[in-house]
Design a protein around this motif. Structure first.
Motif: not given
Length: 276
Positions: A141-162
């Motif tokens: 598992p991993a955390m994936i974050k958009l490099r730009r534009g993420g703010y206040d929790g937006r643009g952050v994704y908890s990824v457990k699989g494909f």
């Protein structure tokens, strides 16, 4: 760090007119500083500042107009035009914390590279041109974050699989290895032009797991004194290395093994410091 009336008569320009700008305004007024706010009409700070300029903080022409009306320019949100701030600096305006700082902070990939380059502990990461590359690496598992534009929790994704990758927009991202977290800490650091430092005591941030947004703070933190001392020293060093003049929120993970990892920074008023 002095808050004497020596600032009386100066003009502070603020990019963004939300609640954070609203918190700056009464302090500026008490110091005799006039305020000019740039944002869209109807924003919370419009009726509270001395002068209001209608426009977007991402519009270089609007930022230039603000610069004409202010002696010092700052911002309450990272979604500003860094190039426009750099142009103000070239024109002799003081921009705090500065265009170089905002360029690093606006891009989570550049943030992570900054931490790594200066030897700050941070979660293992890799920069990817798109989330589809994460499938090739298979680091779940991993955390994936958009490099730009993420703010206040937006643009952050908890990824457990494909399958979870389908929810991530096809944009450049930071993939972070998931770490076992005991608590999340935040410290507000103030740094002067002369390099003087003041730090508010660390607080614990408790997040809403569904929205990935701050729900409430725990102050004082329940972390042991030795951990809090290390957190303070780390936050101060980050502010120094980044060259911030003004406020910097430094967010840290305390792992279950007692390690401190720098998560991210915000060079502005921050919701982990509202209680101050």
């Amino acid at each position: 760090m002095s808050t004497s009336p020596s600032h009386s008569g100066s003009r502070l320009g603020i990019l963004g007119g939300g609640q954070l700008a609203g918190m700056l305004l009464p302090v500026a007024r008490a110091m005799g500083v006039r305020t000019v706010v740039l944002d869209e009409p109807g924003c919370p700070a419009e009726s509270l500042c001395d002068e209001f300029i209608a426009g977007s903080p991402t519009d270089p022409h609007a930022v230039a107009r603000l610069g004409e009306r202010a002696d010092v320019v700052t911002f309450e949100i990272e979604a500003v035009d860094a190039g426009a701030l750099e142009a103000l600096e070239r024109a002799g305006k003081q921009v705090r914390p500065g265009s170089a700082v905002i360029r690093v902070v606006q891009d989570k990939g550049l943030q992570k590279e900054f931490f790594a380059r200066h030897g700050f502990p941070t979660a293992p990461f890799v920069l990817l041109p798109s989330p589809s590359e994460a499938a090739r690496l298979g680091r779940f598992p991993a955390m994936i974050k958009l490099r730009r534009g993420g703010y206040d929790g937006r643009g952050v994704y908890s990824v457990k699989g494909f399958d979870d990758l389908k929810a991530v927009p096809d944009r450049p991202v930071v993939l972070e290895d998931r770490v076992e977290i005991a608590r999340e800490l935040s410290l507000i650091v103030a740094r002067s032009v002369k390099g003087e430092l003041r730090v508010f005591p660390a607080v614990e941030m408790v997040f809403d797991s569904r929205r990935n947004q701050l729900d409430y703070l725990v102050s004082p933190s329940a972390a042991v004194a030795a951990t809090l001392d290390r957190a303070r020293a780390l936050a101060e060093l980050v502010a120094e290395r980044l060259g911030v003049v003004g406020l910097l929120a430094v967010e840290l993970f305390e792992t279950r093994g007692g390690e401190l990892l720098v998560n991210e920074v915000s060079p502005r008023l921050h919701n982990s410091g509202h209680h101050t």
